[in-house]
Design a protein around this motif. Sequence first.
Motif, PDB file in Angstrom:
ATOM      1  N   ARG C   7       0.826  -1.205   0.000  1.00 26.33           N
ATOM      2  CA  ARG C   7       0.000   0.000   0.000  1.00 26.33           C
ATOM      3  C   ARG C   7       0.853   1.244   0.000  1.00 26.33           C
ATOM      4  O   ARG C   7       1.557   1.514   0.967  1.00 26.33           O
ATOM      5  CB  ARG C   7      -0.876   0.026   1.256  1.00 26.33           C
ATOM      6  CG  ARG C   7      -1.996  -0.978   1.248  1.00 26.33           C
ATOM      7  CD  ARG C   7      -2.876  -0.718   2.441  1.00 26.33           C
ATOM      8  NE  ARG C   7      -3.817  -1.805   2.621  1.00 26.33           N
ATOM      9  CZ  ARG C   7      -4.330  -2.156   3.776  1.00 26.33           C
ATOM     10  NH1 ARG C   7      -3.983  -1.491   4.868  1.00 26.33           N
ATOM     11  NH2 ARG C   7      -5.193  -3.147   3.866  1.00 26.33           N
ATOM     12  N   ASN C   8       0.800   1.957  -1.121  1.00 29.15           N
ATOM     13  CA  ASN C   8       1.396   3.293  -1.165  1.00 29.15           C
ATOM     14  C   ASN C   8       2.854   3.333  -0.744  1.00 29.15           C
ATOM     15  O   ASN C   8       3.289   4.246  -0.054  1.00 29.15           O
ATOM     16  CB  ASN C   8       0.624   4.217  -0.221  1.00 29.15           C
ATOM     17  CG  ASN C   8      -0.218   5.161  -1.029  1.00 29.15           C
ATOM     18  OD1 ASN C   8       0.243   5.618  -2.085  1.00 29.15           O
ATOM     19  ND2 ASN C   8      -1.418   5.434  -0.569  1.00 29.15           N
ATOM     20  N   VAL C   9       3.600   2.318  -1.149  1.00 24.22           N
ATOM     21  CA  VAL C   9       4.978   2.214  -0.677  1.00 24.22           C
ATOM     22  C   VAL C   9       5.888   3.182  -1.430  1.00 24.22           C
ATOM     23  O   VAL C   9       5.808   3.308  -2.655  1.00 24.22           O
ATOM     24  CB  VAL C   9       5.487   0.773  -0.807  1.00 24.22           C
ATOM     25  CG1 VAL C   9       6.994   0.715  -0.732  1.00 24.22           C
ATOM     26  CG2 VAL C   9       4.867  -0.084   0.285  1.00 24.22           C
ATOM     27  N   VAL C  10       6.713   3.898  -0.665  1.00 20.96           N
ATOM     28  CA  VAL C  10       7.667   4.844  -1.233  1.00 20.96           C
ATOM     29  C   VAL C  10       9.046   4.499  -0.697  1.00 20.96           C
ATOM     30  O   VAL C  10       9.198   4.189   0.481  1.00 20.96           O
ATOM     31  CB  VAL C  10       7.323   6.296  -0.821  1.00 20.96           C
ATOM     32  CG1 VAL C  10       8.377   7.273  -1.340  1.00 20.96           C
ATOM     33  CG2 VAL C  10       5.941   6.685  -1.314  1.00 20.96           C
ATOM     34  N   LYS C  11      10.048   4.492  -1.567  1.00 19.39           N
ATOM     35  CA  LYS C  11      11.426   4.301  -1.111  1.00 19.39           C
ATOM     36  C   LYS C  11      12.334   5.312  -1.812  1.00 19.39           C
ATOM     37  O   LYS C  11      12.349   5.400  -3.032  1.00 19.39           O
ATOM     38  CB  LYS C  11      11.911   2.889  -1.450  1.00 19.39           C
ATOM     39  CG  LYS C  11      13.347   2.628  -1.028  1.00 19.39           C
ATOM     40  CD  LYS C  11      13.463   2.532   0.475  1.00 19.39           C
ATOM     41  CE  LYS C  11      14.916   2.555   0.922  1.00 19.39           C
ATOM     42  NZ  LYS C  11      15.016   2.514   2.389  1.00 19.39           N
ATOM     43  N   ARG C  12      13.031   6.088  -0.996  1.00 15.98           N
ATOM     44  CA  ARG C  12      13.946   7.083  -1.559  1.00 15.98           C
ATOM     45  C   ARG C  12      15.378   6.730  -1.210  1.00 15.98           C
ATOM     46  O   ARG C  12      15.650   6.205  -0.137  1.00 15.98           O
ATOM     47  CB  ARG C  12      13.640   8.468  -0.989  1.00 15.98           C
ATOM     48  CG  ARG C  12      12.294   9.000  -1.405  1.00 15.98           C
ATOM     49  CD  ARG C  12      12.123  10.458  -1.002  1.00 15.98           C
ATOM     50  NE  ARG C  12      10.727  10.844  -1.198  1.00 15.98           N
ATOM     51  CZ  ARG C  12       9.784  10.681  -0.276  1.00 15.98           C
ATOM     52  NH1 ARG C  12      10.096  10.186   0.894  1.00 15.98           N
ATOM     53  NH2 ARG C  12       8.546  11.036  -0.537  1.00 15.98           N
ATOM     54  N   PHE C  13      16.296   7.017  -2.146  1.00 20.19           N
ATOM     55  CA  PHE C  13      17.725   6.988  -1.837  1.00 20.19           C
ATOM     56  C   PHE C  13      18.220   8.414  -1.986  1.00 20.19           C
ATOM     57  O   PHE C  13      18.399   8.886  -3.100  1.00 20.19           O
ATOM     58  CB  PHE C  13      18.484   6.069  -2.787  1.00 20.19           C
ATOM     59  CG  PHE C  13      18.088   4.618  -2.658  1.00 20.19           C
ATOM     60  CD1 PHE C  13      18.408   3.910  -1.518  1.00 20.19           C
ATOM     61  CD2 PHE C  13      17.391   3.978  -3.667  1.00 20.19           C
ATOM     62  CE1 PHE C  13      18.051   2.575  -1.390  1.00 20.19           C
ATOM     63  CE2 PHE C  13      17.036   2.645  -3.552  1.00 20.19           C
ATOM     64  CZ  PHE C  13      17.362   1.949  -2.403  1.00 20.19           C
ATOM     65  N   GLY C  14      18.396   9.113  -0.874  1.00 15.83           N
ATOM     66  CA  GLY C  14      18.745  10.531  -0.965  1.00 15.83           C
ATOM     67  C   GLY C  14      17.609  11.272  -1.638  1.00 15.83           C
ATOM     68  O   GLY C  14      16.452  11.154  -1.226  1.00 15.83           O
TER      69      GLY C  14
END
Lengths: 310, 258, 362
Positions: C7-14
């Motif tokens: 559900r609505n997964v967000v992953k940021r690298f910097g």
Amino acid sequence: MQERLGKWLLSWPPLAYLVVFFLLPSLIMMFAAFRYPGDYGGLMPLTSEDPATGKLVLDITLDNWRDYLTLESFVRLVDEPLYIELFIKSLWYATLTTLICIAMGYPLAWLIARSPKKYRDLMLLLVILPFWSNFLIRIYAWMILLGPQSALSKAINLVVTAFGHEPVSLLFTPFAVIVCLVYVHLPFMVLPLYANLEKHDMALLDAAQDLGASAWQRFWKITWPLSLPGVYAGAALVFIPALGMFAVPDIIGGTEGIMIGNLIKQQFLETRDWPFGAVLSIMLTGGVLLMAGLAAAVGRGKQKAKQKHG
Amino acid sequence: MAKRQSWWLWAAAALAYVFLYLPLVIVVVYSFNDSKLNAEWVGFTLDWYHKLFNNREMLVAARNSMVIGVVSALAATFFGALAGIAMHRYKLRLLPFLVLTPIAIPEILMGVSLLIFFVLLNVTLGMTSIILAHVAFCIGFVAIVVRARMQGMDNSLVEAARDLGATPWQAFRLVTLPQIMPGILAGGLMAFTLSIDDFVITFFTAGVGSSTLPLQIYSMIKIAVTPEVNAISTLLMVLTLCLIVLVSKVSPGALRAE
Amino acid sequence: MALLEIRNVVKRFGDFTAVNHVSLSVNAGEFFTLLGPSGCGKTTLLRMLAGFEQPDSGEILLDGKDVSNVPPEKRPVHTVFQSYALFPHMTVRENIAFPLKMAGWSADKIAPQVDELLEDVRLSKFGTRYPHELSGGQRQRVAIARALVDRPRLLLLDEPLSALDAKLREEMQIELINLQKEVGITFVYVTHDQGEALALSHRIAVMNSGQVEQLDMPETIYSYPRNRFVADFIGQCNVLESEVKAIHGDGTMTIAIKGCGEMKALAREGVTVGQQGWLALRPEKIKLDRELPELANEAYFKGRVHDCLYMGDVTLYIVEVGEGVRIEAMLPNSAPGLAKLFDDNDLVEIAWRFDAGSFLTE
Ligand SMILES: Nc1ncnc2c1ncn2[C@@H]1O[C@H](COP(=O)(O)OP(=O)(O)O)[C@@H](O)[C@H]1O
Ligand SMILES: [Mg+2]
């Protein structure tokens, strides 16, 4: 959290050890350069025993620090041209050693890099092996080879006397020092050179030949510039230890061949003027840092240029 | 593939090999020479070895060297392996600097600074100070070999272990450790060799009481050269050779890592 | 309830957003594929499912429980790594037994279970070998056996076939399908190879720049791509700039292809008259001949062969219709003989049924 704990557990023991037995001693030595020598050599103490309580008290305070700290040793270094001259001579020996190592190591590294794969490891091992034998033995071996009784000395003197000169001695001369420095450091030049040359794409040379370059041009226009990182790495690995060497001149150099390392040893173990010894060590460190910085800067410059092109 | 190289290249290389080996060969040959002078071959003898084994000082020095070598190798392996793993896993600044600098700078600098340090701390110079000093410069060599081994290991192995149910500690013990063990062993053997062979740092941290083999050799060649030096040199070379063979058996390529 | 729900997964690298508000659910027993070009965030999403990365926001539910902060070893999820990640110092048996040991099984229960898995992947004779003594395909099978041995709820596969050569890859595809049917474990499969995705999956999520572009069954994705990215990425596709001219009540509309002319097409919800868009048309759905009858339910154009690419089983003809509009048509070379039908500059006619293409608005 667990990550933190692991990092802490892994890095603390070696870090603590090296802080205590490497960083701290180095800092103390730097500090020693600003102190007065003690009455019986060593350093003039900053603490004394309180006669009443028998406890150690710190004598140096914000008011009287001038009585304990001084630039005297630095002044002595600058005033007496002898020391600077010795340092320059050491720089020259190290440079000469480096150049000879390049001249001797390059053909060897090239040949190993271009040999069939199955022989390469053996040929390389044969270069490294002497490095693993005891350092003093390697110097000692040259004492025999250059000694007055040796075949080499006799042969040279036969020629020299035939031309009507006095017979010469090879041992205990700057010549012996250079020979030995080269001998001891040659593997340090061959290894990085080999590592570099091995990666060269042979098709480049074929292409150059195809485009009309002679063997000489192929070397100077292609192989040499591409191998410069290896040359710089090797030069740093040879120059730095060669500059600080004291055992080689000590054993084989006589009075003529001494280097800065001998002077440092003398200050610490014979005259026991530690502050001055520390000043000399700082000068040596400076030389080393300069060289290492230079090698790193040149390497980085090359890298940047490469990135720009690529 | 390998092209034919011109003859002078071969000649230069051959000369370089002669340059590298002739001195050592001569030492070995003269160790069996029945003459007090290192000048010409007289005849075969084992006298010098015999003398050596009856030389009490030499035997004590050899025992000292062994003790120092074993203890410093063990300690350096422990610290160095931790450092190598940490340097591979984490972005660190101080640790790599402290690990690598002792290797990079001239040995004499470390020798004299440790001398000041021990004297100021009232540590009696002797076996203890030598061992403490040896560990300090051996850590770097072990760390480099172990780090190279870590770098050579597929990162996903540890992840795979975790993925299949291993805790971080289990993953380390069952996967990482067996993978880097050859590196740790090789590093330890290297540390032992370096410690046995070290002269400069030992020279400054030894004091008067305790001698090691290199110190013994030093005083012998400084004061009076006898072919006994050839004999001890030959023995040391054989020992080192054995260690090197051992290192390359447990971890091919480790010798080149530095 | 779905087995896995993202559900609505967000992953940021910097500053970089690798996975951007992804929501999808995977049913138990499904062969689910994440398909997209390299760098689109597939591996990152998979690593979050395995537990190697934590989402910056959003939830990952497994059997209805949020596992976002459960470490990898505590999840009933296993991964087949691209590099296989077989432990080099363990034999095949020891590799396969590893998860069982970690789960605390006793030795006498481990042995038969490992035997069974070895049989499943046809490696019974190789139990005592080390990974470096196996071929690529065999290593692959060990990796799969190892990940299936303790019956995880979910098996993640990150481009598991990409290291194999083409022929072996095809064999392994069939084996994978069979294996999945046999064990009934849910697969989440990552690949950048559209052919593989279409062949293997029950459902495919097409990803681009960290987002899901379309999630459907393979047939739907292929025939009715939702947007230009999907149309382009999967198979070959004509994407023709068009404009909506009229919308009819019977589920069709009239569109005008730029530089070509008007034709009927399937209507699409939400489009309005005058809207710009694209007609996506698969080359193999186009008829091509010297003469074709003009039918009421077909678009029909005259053109000239501009180029042909002979590809063995089929030939791709690039036909120029109108000013600068080129349409690719693919014909099977099924006729006996050399079977090349047209040459450059031949005058031809092309046609397609109006429901062969789909109108894209983005
Ligand atoms: N640990 C990381 N640090 C920084 N950037 C990363 C990291 N992992 C992945 N990325 C970036 O995220 C993007 C998506 O990567 P990935 O999920 O591996 O793509 P895919 O598997 O679809 O090829 C890539 O641009 C990659 O460079
Ligand atoms: Mg990927």
